[in-house]
Enzyme design. Structure first.
Site, PDB file in Angstrom:
ATOM      1  N   HIS A  24      -6.151   6.134   9.556  1.00 14.26           N
ATOM      2  CA  HIS A  24      -6.506   6.569  10.915  1.00 14.26           C
ATOM      3  C   HIS A  24      -8.018   6.799  11.056  1.00 14.26           C
ATOM      4  O   HIS A  24      -8.464   7.699  11.768  1.00 14.26           O
ATOM      5  CB  HIS A  24      -5.745   7.839  11.301  1.00 14.26           C
ATOM      6  CG  HIS A  24      -4.257   7.673  11.325  1.00 14.26           C
ATOM      7  ND1 HIS A  24      -3.585   7.132  12.397  1.00 14.26           N
ATOM      8  CD2 HIS A  24      -3.313   7.954  10.387  1.00 14.26           C
ATOM      9  CE1 HIS A  24      -2.284   7.093  12.142  1.00 14.26           C
ATOM     10  NE2 HIS A  24      -2.100   7.580  10.923  1.00 14.26           N
ATOM     11  N   ASN A  64       2.917   8.972  15.892  1.00 17.47           N
ATOM     12  CA  ASN A  64       2.444   7.610  16.117  1.00 17.47           C
ATOM     13  C   ASN A  64       2.968   7.114  17.456  1.00 17.47           C
ATOM     14  O   ASN A  64       3.720   7.812  18.146  1.00 17.47           O
ATOM     15  CB  ASN A  64       2.913   6.676  14.996  1.00 17.47           C
ATOM     16  CG  ASN A  64       2.173   6.898  13.690  1.00 17.47           C
ATOM     17  OD1 ASN A  64       0.974   7.117  13.682  1.00 17.47           O
ATOM     18  ND2 ASN A  64       2.893   6.850  12.585  1.00 17.47           N
TER      19      ASN A  64
END
Length: 485
Positions: free
Chosen positions: A54, A127
Site C-alpha cells: 500500500h 480493501n
C-alpha cells in the site's frame, strides 16, 4: 502584510539562503556554514521508509453520519444515535506497487478509514474487495514477496505470482475479482469498500454479534478498460490521486453508504462456510445488508506527507463495542500493522496530529524517538501507583469469549475453494465472462513454466468447467487429466 522571516530549524534568522559560506568567491565551502549543513542533512532524511504494501496512496478528510439506529448491536459511542457525526480520514491505495508506481494498474485498492471518536480512534482497514488472497497471516510475507521484484533481475516475476497462487487454491476467489472488470476502478470515487474480515460488535448488555462491513459508493461503480488504463499509466501515473483531489477541491464531495451484515454468534458454528475465512463471503440472502450511515469526503489534506504519508492505520485500533474475530488473517494483522508503523514512522506515531485521538490520551508510555509532546511531564510514570495516575476502566473490558482445542498448527476445517469463485463467474454476463477470461489469459501468458499454468487452470476448471476450458484454450494448453477426471 509583514513578510515572514526565514529561520533555521532552531529559530535563528537566515541571512543568506542563496549562497554557501565560502573562503572567497571560489571556496572551498566552510564547515562552519551550519545552515547549509542542516539543510543538506535534513534533505537526506526527508523520506521515511515507504510502506511494504500500500505504498502509493491518496487521502482525504470528511465525516461519518449515522443514518440508522444500530445501538442494539453495538455500544460504540460514535454509532449511538441517528444524526451523530464523527470526523474521519481515509487513505486509498494500490497494494503491490512502489511509491512512484501508476494508479491505474490491475491491483486491489486499500480502503483504510480512521474515525476520530470520543472514545479514541477506530480504524477500519479494508480493501475494495470483500475477500483476500490468503486466510492465514503466516503466508502473508511469502505472498507479498511474489508481488515484488525478483532478487536478481529486479523485475516483476509472473512465474512467482502464479506459482504461489496455483499452490494456494484459496486465492482463486480474490484472483477472480482482481481479473474481473472491478480489477481496475475508473476512479477511487467509483469503487466500493469492505472491511473484508469478520469483526464482532458488542452491545450495552454484553451481547455479541459477528459483523461484516460494506461501503457502497454513491457515485456508482465504474471500471476502466485495460487498454485505457495502460495508456493512462504511461501518460498520467497519478490519475486517481489527481481525480480525488480535484473532485473535493471543486465541491464534488464523494460519498459512500455504510452497511453491515449481522450474524448471531451461534450461527458461526453451523453456517455452510466458515464465517471467519476471509477468502469467503456471507450470502446477503442469509444476512441482508443493514444500513448504518454515510461517509462524505469534503476536505483535502493541506500537506501530503504530514497527513497521508504519516497516517497510520491498524485493525487493532479499536473502541469499546467493536472487537475482533478468530479470523486467522485478521489476528496476524493486529500485530503486523502496528509494528509496521513503529518501524516506518516511529514508536510515537499515534501522537502525530493526523493520528492523534481527539479525546484525552492518558498512559504510561514514555520516551522514544520523536517524542514531541511534553512526554507525560513530571507526572507518575508507572502503574499501579498511589499518586492518582490514570486507572483502568472495568466497563471497557472486552466481552468474554470461549476458546477450546489443542494448541497446534492447523488450518481451517473447510477447504471448498471453488464454489464461490464458480458462483461469481456464473453470475457474470457473457461480456463480463469474456473479459474475465481474456484478463486471465493476458496475465498468465508471460508465465514460462507450463506446470504452473496447468495447475492454475486446474483450479479454474474445478470452479467452473466452461470457464476453465476457455482459459486453457486461450493459453493453448490442455486441461490436466487429473483435473478433468
Amino acid at each position: 502584510m509583514t513578510d515572514k522571516r526565514l529561520t533555521t530549524s532552531w529559530g535563528a534568522p537566515v541571512g543568506d539562503n542563496q549562497n554557501s559560506l565560502t573562503a572567497g568567491s571560489r571556496g572551498p565551502t566552510l564547515i562552519q556554514d551550519v545552515h547549509l549543513l542542516e539543510k543538506l542533512a535534513h534533505f537526506n532524511r526527508e523520506r521515511v521508509p515507504e510502506r511494504v504494501v500500500h505504498a502509493k496512496g491518496a487521502g482525504a478528510h470528511g465525516y461519518f453520519e449515522v443514518t440508522n439506529d444500530v445501538s442494539k448491536y453495538t455500544k460504540a459511542a460514535f454509532l449511538s444515535e441517528v444524526g451523530k457525526k464523527t470526523d474521519m480520514f481515509i487513505r486509498f491505495s494500490t497494494v503491490a506497487g512502489e511509491l512512484g508506481s501508476a494508479d491505474t494498474v490491475r491491483d486491489p485498492r486499500g480502503f483504510a478509514v480512521k474515525f476520530y471518536t470520543e472514545e479514541g480512534n477506530y480504524d477500519l482497514v479494508g480493501n475494495n474487495t470483500p475477500v483476500f488472497f490468503i486466510r492465514d497471516a503466516i503466508k502473508f510475507p511469502d505472498f507479498i514477496h511474489t508481488q515484488k521484484r525478483h532478487p536478481q533481475t529486479h523485475l516483476k516475476n509472473p512465474d512467482a505470482v502464479w506459482d504461489f497462487w496455483s499452490l494456494s487454491p484459496e486465492s482463486l476467489h480474490q484472483v477472480t475479482i482482481l481479473m474481473s472488470d472491478r480489477g481496475i476502478p475508473a476512479t477511487l470515487r467509483n469503487m466500493h469498500g469492505f472491511g473484508s474480515h469478520t469483526f464482532k460488535w458488542v452491545n450495552e448488555k454484553g451481547e455479541g454479534y459477528w459483523v461484516k462491513y460494506h461501503f457502497k459508493t454513491q457515485q456508482g461503480v465504474k471500471n476502466m478498460d485495460p487498454a485505457v488504463a495502460a495508456k493512462i499509466a504511461g501518460e498520467h501515473p497519478d490519475y486517481h490521486t489527481e481525480d480525488l483531489f480535484n473532485a473535493i477541491e471543486n465541491g464534488d464531495f464523494p460519498e459512500w453508504k455504510l452497511y453491515v451484515q449481522i450474524m448471531p454468534l451461534e450461527d458461526a458454528n453451523t453456517y455452510r462456510f466458515d464465517p471467519f475465512d476471509v477468502t469467503k463471503v456471507w450470502s446477503q440472502k442469509d444476512y441482508p445488508l443493514i444500513e448504518v450511515g454515510r461517509m462524505v469526503l469534503n476536505r483535502n489534506p493541506e500537506n501530503y506527507f504530514a497527513e497521508v504519508e504519516q497516517a497510520t492505520f491498524s485493525p487493532g485500533t479499536l473502541v469499546p463495542g467493536i472487537d475482533v474475530s478468530p479470523d486467522k488473517m485478521l489476528q496476524g494483522r493486529l500485530f503486523a500493522y502496528h509494528d509496521a508503523h513503529r518501524y516506518r514512522v516511529g514508536a510515537n506515531h499515534q501522537a502525530l496530529p493526523i493520528n492523534r485521538a481527539r479525546n484525552e490520551v492518558n498512559n504510561y508510555q514514555r520516551d522514544g524517538q520523536m517524542r514531541f509532546d511534553n512526554n507525560g511531564g513530571s507526572g507518575v510514570y508507572y502503574e499501579p501507583n498511589s499518586l492518582n495516575g490514570p486507572k483502568e476502566d472495568p466497563s471497557s473490558k472486552i466481552a468474554p469469549f470461549e476458546v477450546s482445542g489443542e494448541a497446534d498448527s492447523v488450518g481451517y476445517d473447510e477447504n471448498d475453494h471453488y464454489t464461490q469463485p464458480g458462483d461469481l463467474y456464473r453470475l457474470m454476463t457473457e461480456d463480463e465472462k469474456t473479459r474475465l477470461v481474456q484478463n486471465f489469459v493476458d496475465a498468465m501468458k508471460p508465465v514460462t513454466r507450463k506446470e504452473i499454468l496447468e495447475r492454475e487452470v486446474g483450479h479454474i476448471y474445478k470452479a467452473d468447467k466452461e470457464w476453465g476450458q476457455r482459459v486453457a484454450d486461450g493459453l493453448g494448453i490442455s486441461i490436466p487429466t487429473v483435473t478433468a477426471n
